[in-house]
Write an enzyme that holds these catalytic residues in place. Structure first.
Site, PDB file in Angstrom:
ATOM      1  N   THR A  35      -1.527   6.072   4.124  1.00 36.07           N
ATOM      2  CA  THR A  35      -1.008   6.046   5.353  1.00 36.07           C
ATOM      3  C   THR A  35       0.667   5.695   4.636  1.00 36.07           C
ATOM      4  O   THR A  35       2.027   5.728   5.171  1.00 36.07           O
ATOM      5  CB  THR A  35      -1.298   4.884   5.824  1.00 36.07           C
ATOM      6  OG1 THR A  35      -2.675   5.557   6.350  1.00 36.07           O
ATOM      7  CG2 THR A  35      -0.993   4.544   6.459  1.00 36.07           C
TER       8      THR A  35
ATOM      9  N   GLY B 226       0.116  -1.149   0.229  1.00 38.82           N
ATOM     10  CA  GLY B 226       0.009  -0.170   0.220  1.00 38.82           C
ATOM     11  C   GLY B 226       0.807   1.191  -0.136  1.00 38.82           C
ATOM     12  O   GLY B 226      -0.094   2.257   0.724  1.00 38.82           O
ATOM     13  N   ALA B 227       1.904   1.031  -0.329  1.00 37.12           N
ATOM     14  CA  ALA B 227       2.562   2.169  -0.773  1.00 37.12           C
ATOM     15  C   ALA B 227       2.802   3.768  -1.364  1.00 37.12           C
ATOM     16  O   ALA B 227       3.071   3.785  -1.138  1.00 37.12           O
ATOM     17  CB  ALA B 227       4.264   2.096  -0.808  1.00 37.12           C
TER      18      ALA B 227
ATOM     19  N   LYS C 235     -11.247  -5.168  10.326  1.00 36.09           N
ATOM     20  CA  LYS C 235     -10.613  -4.572  10.610  1.00 36.09           C
ATOM     21  C   LYS C 235      -9.579  -6.428  11.139  1.00 36.09           C
ATOM     22  O   LYS C 235      -8.805  -6.617  11.453  1.00 36.09           O
ATOM     23  CB  LYS C 235      -9.598  -4.008  11.018  1.00 36.09           C
ATOM     24  CG  LYS C 235      -9.007  -3.063   9.761  1.00 36.09           C
ATOM     25  CD  LYS C 235      -8.250  -0.958  10.101  1.00 36.09           C
ATOM     26  CE  LYS C 235      -8.714  -0.577   9.482  1.00 36.09           C
ATOM     27  NZ  LYS C 235      -7.402  -0.470   8.651  1.00 36.09           N
TER      28      LYS C 235
END
Lengths: 324, 324
Positions: free
Chosen positions: A16, A11-12, A126
């Site tokens: 976030t 998720g780079a 989550k």
């Protein structure tokens, strides 16, 4: 842990994830690879990572577990900052990490503190992933954060804060006196760089925050800094609950709509942090979080006042560029 | 906590509840009331409590929250050892406790250590209750225990252990080498009497155990004590999983059947503790439990060897009398 950790970050390119990457790079003590979906393998953002010398691992996180396992094998720290709407893909990822067997710490979280159980839809998604980690007994750290400085404050009449604002609103919920944790986005990665090297945080939840302010205190600060009066729109608890109910119904009717998802996230966040007070030091303590400020007393987090100064100096970089 | 705690105990006629009551009475430092359902208000067991001078609170835990709140109001420690099949009634109870606002610690648990998330049906029911506690931010302690000494060992051919056995079985699962925690039933209340006075255990999970033994070690001890050979029936992991699947299907078809519920509990327990190793010191540490033996190093728990001696001396009292 004296050796350099082999980190795999998912998720780079997200809001976030890019902060985490920056924090890890700033630290300098990590051997970083980025996991990228096949569909994103040649996007400009990923090409940019390649040109900076970052290692790219292209793998389908929704693909067969055995195959995915070969891609995550060898990494000792796996940090997942996958997009909000893709949380459940981490179930498959957890299965692959368990099959690979080399991960010494899986790191996820990145939302405001709250309990699981119908308070926040995103939290409950989550939680399903965390249960899968526990199922496999994968070592982990959950890193949750305060609401970002960058999106926590209202506009002022002159419009001079507007260039830095996404989803600007002057709404104040339930009187505005409930304290909530705030975190500067740029501090997230700096906290993470410390947390993943810290044995005390293994198999724990950590709350990372810079300050604890109510909506009214945020407004007071904005007014003091700008010399302007915020044109507040009071919203009662009851109205917010009704609005959230409507957002949930719309989301149930079409869960594939990004706008519907954002509607649920937004109202859940507002109810949880501004009415229930879940995103507070007291709540985090109750829920068993370690406190990053207590763990790292020398860490000097960015304050909202600093952020407002940056904006007024014309130096702020807005978040979610092009997304809203 | 120097004052005498006002304790309300639910489930005092059950197997765990009566041990808790005994432990609290042995301690002597508690002002104990027992919450009893209207349907049980005049049973011999409850009349017996009355004749012993225990205070009885008759209240319908499935009744209206406001009414139930008046019954739980004033109690600072509320301990729920409600029956396995009635777990979800605790949701209503949690709402009433929140409305009453006087409870400083709600205590529940009483099963073997495992993670939530489709490992044990009973754990997942309890997790729903814990989420409700967290929703209301009710202070709590989850007290989990090892499998009871009283039901952990196999019969021997002479039949001399049989009078003390419920559900006797010589089955050994997956080779029998997985370590699992054992707790003497009578120690549960003694642990509880310490835990509810201990600030360290507030908003925590605690694992209470006497020793950690594998099935093979249990058998070895039984053989040494009796001088007989246990006629072991090996059951593979695959067979146990298939059996559990069947039990779940039967339970889904008729969840009102006590036998179907017991079938699910039994297979879940066996798979979790004897195959997965969830009920072990290592797993409890991973899952964030405090360890009662570390908290109370002077506590001298009863060992399985002592229990076998009692049985061989003809002095054991079987559990679940009349239930199976």
């Amino acid at each position: 842990m004296s050796n350099i950790e082999k980190v795999l970050l998912l998720g780079a390119t997200g809001e976030t994830g890019k902060d985490i990457l920056a924090g890890l790079e700033e630290d300098g003590g990590f051997d970083i690879s980025l996991l990228v979906q096949p569909s994103s393998a040649n996007t400009p953002a990923v090409e940019n990572f390649r040109s900076r010398g970052l290692k790219i691992v292209v793998a389908d996180i929704n693909g067969p577990v055995d195959d995915l396992a070969t891609h995550v094998k060898g990494y000792t720290t796996i940090i997942s900052a996958i997009g909000a709407t893709q949380q459940l893909a981490q179930l498959n990822l957890a299965d692959a990490i368990a099959a690979a067997g080399t991960c010494k710490r899986f790191v996820a979280g990145w939302i405001t503190v709250s309990p699981p159980g119908e308070v926040m839809f995103l939290r409950d998604e989550k939680e399903k992933v965390y249960q899968r980690l526990w199922y496999h007994r994968i070592p982990y750290t959950i890193v949750d954060v305060g609401f970002w400085h960058q999106i926590c404050f209202p506009p002022v009449p002159s419009g001079k804060l507007d260039y830095a604002l996404v989803m600007p609103t002057t709404e104040v919920y339930g009187g505005g006196d409930v304290k909530n944790l705030l975190t500067d986005k740029r501090d997230i990665g700096r906290f993470v760089a410390r947390i993943v090297k810290d044995e005390r945080t293994l198999n724990q939840k950590v709350s990372c925050w810079g300050e604890e302010l109510s909506q009214n205190e945020i407004i007071e600060l904005v007014e003091r800094k700008t010399g302007e009066k915020v044109d507040v729109t009071p919203i009662s608890k009851e109205d917010l609950i009704a609005r959230r109910q409507k957002a949930r119904e719309a989301f149930r009717a079409d869960p594939t709509s990004w706008n519907n998802a954002v509607g649920v996230y937004r109202d859940d966040y507002n109810l949880s942090k501004y009415i229930r007070g879940d995103s507070s030091r007291e709540s985090a303590r109750y829920l068993g979080y370690l406190d990053a400020q207590e763990l790292y007393p020398d860490f000097n987090p960015i304050k909202l006042e600093d952020v407002l100064d940056e904006i007024l100096d014309g130096k702020a970089v807005p978040v979610y560029q092009g997304r809203f």
